[in-house]
Design a protein around this motif. Structure first.
Motif, PDB file in Angstrom:
ATOM      1  N   SER A  13       1.640   2.985   7.101  1.00 21.34           N
ATOM      2  CA  SER A  13       0.656   3.254   6.205  1.00 21.34           C
ATOM      3  C   SER A  13      -1.029   4.092   7.166  1.00 21.34           C
ATOM      4  O   SER A  13      -2.028   3.765   6.474  1.00 21.34           O
ATOM      5  CB  SER A  13      -0.429   1.083   6.938  1.00 21.34           C
ATOM      6  OG  SER A  13      -0.414   1.646   8.118  1.00 21.34           O
ATOM      7  N   ARG A  14      -0.848   4.557   8.005  1.00 28.01           N
ATOM      8  CA  ARG A  14      -1.288   5.695   8.692  1.00 28.01           C
ATOM      9  C   ARG A  14      -0.387   7.201   9.447  1.00 28.01           C
ATOM     10  O   ARG A  14      -1.824   7.921   8.851  1.00 28.01           O
ATOM     11  CB  ARG A  14      -1.401   5.570  10.134  1.00 28.01           C
ATOM     12  CG  ARG A  14      -2.332   3.693  10.349  1.00 28.01           C
ATOM     13  CD  ARG A  14      -3.175   4.364  12.042  1.00 28.01           C
ATOM     14  NE  ARG A  14      -4.195   3.940  12.560  1.00 28.01           N
ATOM     15  CZ  ARG A  14      -4.891   3.389  11.049  1.00 28.01           C
ATOM     16  NH1 ARG A  14      -4.739   2.066  10.962  1.00 28.01           N
ATOM     17  NH2 ARG A  14      -6.358   3.330  10.754  1.00 28.01           N
ATOM     18  N   ASP A  32      -6.816   9.705   9.388  1.00 31.90           N
ATOM     19  CA  ASP A  32      -6.669   7.997   9.431  1.00 31.90           C
ATOM     20  C   ASP A  32      -7.304   6.702   9.043  1.00 31.90           C
ATOM     21  O   ASP A  32      -7.276   5.424   8.721  1.00 31.90           O
ATOM     22  CB  ASP A  32      -5.583   7.430  10.224  1.00 31.90           C
ATOM     23  CG  ASP A  32      -5.879   6.959  12.015  1.00 31.90           C
ATOM     24  OD1 ASP A  32      -6.710   6.681  12.105  1.00 31.90           O
ATOM     25  OD2 ASP A  32      -4.852   7.057  12.524  1.00 31.90           O
ATOM     26  N   MET A  33      -8.671   6.828   8.958  1.00 35.49           N
ATOM     27  CA  MET A  33      -9.629   5.575   9.408  1.00 35.49           C
ATOM     28  C   MET A  33     -10.228   5.972   7.326  1.00 35.49           C
ATOM     29  O   MET A  33     -11.196   4.994   7.221  1.00 35.49           O
ATOM     30  CB  MET A  33     -11.147   5.882   9.969  1.00 35.49           C
ATOM     31  CG  MET A  33     -10.304   5.512  11.601  1.00 35.49           C
ATOM     32  SD  MET A  33     -11.957   5.681  12.481  1.00 35.49           S
ATOM     33  CE  MET A  33     -12.777   4.273  11.933  1.00 35.49           C
ATOM     34  N   LEU A  34      -9.577   7.560   6.567  1.00 39.28           N
ATOM     35  CA  LEU A  34     -10.498   6.901   5.698  1.00 39.28           C
ATOM     36  C   LEU A  34      -9.231   6.205   4.897  1.00 39.28           C
ATOM     37  O   LEU A  34      -7.699   6.464   4.528  1.00 39.28           O
ATOM     38  CB  LEU A  34     -10.117   8.780   5.130  1.00 39.28           C
ATOM     39  CG  LEU A  34     -11.392   9.382   5.958  1.00 39.28           C
ATOM     40  CD1 LEU A  34     -11.021  10.943   5.729  1.00 39.28           C
ATOM     41  CD2 LEU A  34     -12.440   9.311   4.901  1.00 39.28           C
ATOM     42  N   ASN A  35      -9.928   5.493   4.228  1.00 38.43           N
ATOM     43  CA  ASN A  35      -9.468   4.402   2.258  1.00 38.43           C
ATOM     44  C   ASN A  35      -9.626   4.836   1.939  1.00 38.43           C
ATOM     45  O   ASN A  35      -9.916   6.550   1.324  1.00 38.43           O
ATOM     46  CB  ASN A  35     -11.142   3.178   2.212  1.00 38.43           C
ATOM     47  CG  ASN A  35     -10.538   1.878   3.347  1.00 38.43           C
ATOM     48  OD1 ASN A  35      -9.986   2.336   4.916  1.00 38.43           O
ATOM     49  ND2 ASN A  35     -11.578   1.277   3.634  1.00 38.43           N
ATOM     50  N   HIS A  36      -8.358   4.667   0.753  1.00 41.72           N
ATOM     51  CA  HIS A  36      -7.822   5.277  -0.854  1.00 41.72           C
ATOM     52  C   HIS A  36      -8.594   4.416  -1.896  1.00 41.72           C
ATOM     53  O   HIS A  36      -9.407   3.445  -1.476  1.00 41.72           O
ATOM     54  CB  HIS A  36      -6.745   4.527  -0.594  1.00 41.72           C
ATOM     55  CG  HIS A  36      -5.975   5.338  -1.797  1.00 41.72           C
ATOM     56  ND1 HIS A  36      -5.021   5.695  -2.530  1.00 41.72           N
ATOM     57  CD2 HIS A  36      -6.073   4.556  -3.459  1.00 41.72           C
ATOM     58  CE1 HIS A  36      -5.382   6.161  -3.657  1.00 41.72           C
ATOM     59  NE2 HIS A  36      -5.404   4.751  -4.552  1.00 41.72           N
ATOM     60  N   TYR A  71      -4.286   8.852  -1.401  1.00 39.13           N
ATOM     61  CA  TYR A  71      -3.595   8.381  -0.856  1.00 39.13           C
ATOM     62  C   TYR A  71      -2.341   8.988  -1.173  1.00 39.13           C
ATOM     63  O   TYR A  71      -1.502   9.300  -1.344  1.00 39.13           O
ATOM     64  CB  TYR A  71      -3.092   7.107  -0.389  1.00 39.13           C
ATOM     65  CG  TYR A  71      -3.597   6.766   0.786  1.00 39.13           C
ATOM     66  CD1 TYR A  71      -4.925   7.216   1.199  1.00 39.13           C
ATOM     67  CD2 TYR A  71      -3.618   5.073   1.314  1.00 39.13           C
ATOM     68  CE1 TYR A  71      -5.697   6.144   2.291  1.00 39.13           C
ATOM     69  CE2 TYR A  71      -4.537   4.424   2.338  1.00 39.13           C
ATOM     70  CZ  TYR A  71      -5.493   5.455   3.240  1.00 39.13           C
ATOM     71  OH  TYR A  71      -6.310   4.644   3.554  1.00 39.13           O
ATOM     72  N   TYR A  83       0.753   0.727   2.037  1.00 41.84           N
ATOM     73  CA  TYR A  83      -0.859   0.392   2.565  1.00 41.84           C
ATOM     74  C   TYR A  83      -0.800  -1.282   2.272  1.00 41.84           C
ATOM     75  O   TYR A  83      -1.733  -1.619   3.127  1.00 41.84           O
ATOM     76  CB  TYR A  83      -1.217   1.191   1.764  1.00 41.84           C
ATOM     77  CG  TYR A  83      -0.739   2.618   1.921  1.00 41.84           C
ATOM     78  CD1 TYR A  83      -1.210   3.102   2.964  1.00 41.84           C
ATOM     79  CD2 TYR A  83      -0.296   3.436   0.845  1.00 41.84           C
ATOM     80  CE1 TYR A  83      -0.781   4.453   3.275  1.00 41.84           C
ATOM     81  CE2 TYR A  83      -0.356   4.873   0.585  1.00 41.84           C
ATOM     82  CZ  TYR A  83      -0.428   5.154   2.415  1.00 41.84           C
ATOM     83  OH  TYR A  83       0.166   6.159   2.260  1.00 41.84           O
ATOM     84  N   PHE A  85      -2.149  -3.222   0.217  1.00 40.19           N
ATOM     85  CA  PHE A  85      -3.447  -3.398  -0.916  1.00 40.19           C
ATOM     86  C   PHE A  85      -3.183  -2.798  -2.588  1.00 40.19           C
ATOM     87  O   PHE A  85      -2.348  -2.337  -1.985  1.00 40.19           O
ATOM     88  CB  PHE A  85      -4.775  -2.794  -0.433  1.00 40.19           C
ATOM     89  CG  PHE A  85      -4.890  -1.633  -0.694  1.00 40.19           C
ATOM     90  CD1 PHE A  85      -5.516  -1.095  -1.679  1.00 40.19           C
ATOM     91  CD2 PHE A  85      -4.310  -0.692   0.576  1.00 40.19           C
ATOM     92  CE1 PHE A  85      -5.367   0.836  -1.889  1.00 40.19           C
ATOM     93  CE2 PHE A  85      -4.673   0.950   0.265  1.00 40.19           C
ATOM     94  CZ  PHE A  85      -5.367   1.259  -0.705  1.00 40.19           C
TER      95      PHE A  85
HETATM   96  C1  LIG Z   1      -5.103   4.819   6.821  1.00 36.58           C
HETATM   97  S1  LIG Z   1      -5.580   3.420   6.801  1.00 36.58           S
HETATM   98  C2  LIG Z   1      -7.732   2.841   6.309  1.00 36.58           C
HETATM   99  C3  LIG Z   1      -8.481   3.356   7.094  1.00 36.58           C
HETATM  100  C4  LIG Z   1      -8.178   1.357   7.583  1.00 36.58           C
HETATM  101  N1  LIG Z   1      -9.281   0.481   6.901  1.00 36.58           N
HETATM  102  C5  LIG Z   1      -8.695   0.846   8.421  1.00 36.58           C
HETATM  103  O1  LIG Z   1      -9.663  -0.175   9.434  1.00 36.58           O
HETATM  104  O2  LIG Z   1      -7.928   1.403   9.978  1.00 36.58           O
HETATM  105  C6  LIG Z   1      -4.745   2.054   5.799  1.00 36.58           C
HETATM  106  C7  LIG Z   1      -5.105   1.040   4.890  1.00 36.58           C
HETATM  107  O3  LIG Z   1      -6.704   1.000   5.018  1.00 36.58           O
HETATM  108  C8  LIG Z   1      -6.162   0.064   4.841  1.00 36.58           C
HETATM  109  N2  LIG Z   1      -6.963   0.593   3.051  1.00 36.58           N
HETATM  110  C9  LIG Z   1      -7.063   1.658   2.360  1.00 36.58           C
HETATM  111  N3  LIG Z   1      -7.555   1.933   1.708  1.00 36.58           N
HETATM  112  C10 LIG Z   1      -7.571   0.875   0.751  1.00 36.58           C
HETATM  113  C11 LIG Z   1      -8.409   0.208  -0.377  1.00 36.58           C
HETATM  114  N4  LIG Z   1      -9.210   0.795  -1.663  1.00 36.58           N
HETATM  115  N5  LIG Z   1      -8.477  -1.094  -0.541  1.00 36.58           N
HETATM  116  C12 LIG Z   1      -8.573  -2.212   0.611  1.00 36.58           C
HETATM  117  N6  LIG Z   1      -7.734  -1.259   1.742  1.00 36.58           N
HETATM  118  C13 LIG Z   1      -7.848  -0.306   1.848  1.00 36.58           C
HETATM  119  C14 LIG Z   1      -5.182  -1.175   3.726  1.00 36.58           C
HETATM  120  O4  LIG Z   1      -4.973  -1.845   4.613  1.00 36.58           O
HETATM  121  C15 LIG Z   1      -4.336   0.575   4.630  1.00 36.58           C
HETATM  122  O5  LIG Z   1      -2.395  -0.325   5.261  1.00 36.58           O
END
Ligand SMILES: C[S@@+](CC[C@H](N)C(=O)[O-])C[C@H]1O[C@@H](n2cnc3c(N)ncnc32)[C@H](O)[C@@H]1O
Length: 271
Positions: A13-14, A32-36, A71, A83, A85
């Motif tokens: 997931s990261r 890797d804190m960026l969401n999709h 992503y 990921y 979600f």
């Molecule tokens: C690379 S991390 C992104 C950062 C994460 N949100 C965190 O708090 O560390 C990837 C994870 O973020 C969450 N995520 C990313 N984009 C999302 C979205 N559009 N809706 C819901 N969850 C999301 C999922 O759990 C995924 O496995």
């Protein structure tokens, strides 16, 4: 096993694929804190001039607004698997569902068709991705092969090659004489899949979650909701394909009927 699963989940997931480094994977803290978001096209990549991983946004963001990356153009099923979600319904233009198609055991040319498919690495059943915008040419080629009569055995090879996308031209093939049957064949598969999804979605309302603690209950409810969301989005694509196929078949059949009426009219005049 539990630790392995956790590590696997965290890694997948990261990790970030860096296109300019041939898809090399990397762990990039902070980034890797960026969401999709399905609505953005920008992604993280290695920049050789600054020797670091960079990210350029595709629009201006206001202070306090959440910044998203892509992503990748992935279906909801892929996003769920990698990921964990499922994007909100109807927001993912790259969403797709696998439609299974199979040769009929009762087909008079079953052996010949299977042979043609095997030559191109295919077997008796294949899955093709359906999208909300349509289906690939390969799916149509497979459908032509599945419904073609013995008199078209000379074309089996060409159809199998087109189904496996191994033709030199990469253009779709067309056989107007069996087009209606091919579309009906796809529609039947589509409707069989819709029925399976409906059965699951109906049963999910009264599913026994078999839990012993409130924490377990919350987790199971969360997972069940993800499964329901995924099935709803995939079924939506199937409904769209069903609508398009029914309309196309109706238009073809009404066109044939009109042609038949004109022919009958001419027949009456000549008699
Ligand atoms: C690379 S991390 C992104 C950062 C994460 N949100 C965190 O708090 O560390 C990837 C994870 O973020 C969450 N995520 C990313 N984009 C999302 C979205 N559009 N809706 C819901 N969850 C999301 C999922 O759990 C995924 O496995």
């Amino acid at each position: 096993m539990e630790t392995f699963r956790w590590s696997f989940g965290i890694l997948f997931s990261r990790l970030v694929r860096l296109p300019s480094m041939g898809g090399k994977v990397a762990l990039v803290p902070w980034a890797d804190m960026l969401n999709h978001s399905c609505e953005v096209e920008t992604f993280l990549d290695y920049d050789s001039s600054s020797k670091g991983v960079v990210f350029l946004t595709d629009r201006a963001y206001q202070p306090g607004e959440q910044v998203f990356i892509s992503y990748g153009k992935k279906s909801n099923g892929e996003l769920l698997l990698s990921y964990g979600f499922v994007p909100n319904e109807g927001t993912n233009p790259s969403d797709s569902v696998e439609l299974p198609l199979s040769l009929k055991k009762t087909d008079k040319c079953y052996k010949e068709k299977l042979e043609a498919l095997s030559k191109h690495g295919f077997s008796v059943s294949e899955c093709f991705p359906l999208q909300i915008t349509g289906w690939p040419l390969e799916l149509m080629a497979y459908a032509y092969l599945a419904v073609s009569p013995p008199s078209m055995s000379g074309q089996f090879e060409q159809m199998a090659a087109a189904a496996s996308n191994k033709t030199s031209t990469k253009k779709g093939i067309r056989y107007p004489e069996i087009e209606e049957r091919a579309l009906q064949f796809i529609l039947d598969s589509c409707e069989a899949s819709i029925a399976k999804y409906s059965k699951f979605l109906q049963a999910s309302g009264s599913m026994d979650l078999d839990v012993t603690s409130p924490k377990q209950l919350n987790r199971r409810l969360f997972l069940k909701q993800l499964a329901v969301d995924l099935c709803t989005s995939e079924q939506r694509i199937l409904f769209r394909a069903q609508y398009i196929l029914r309309r196309r078949l109706r238009d073809m059949r009404s066109g044939e009927l009109r042609a038949l009426r004109i022919f009958d009219g001419l027949w009456d005049i000549f008699n």
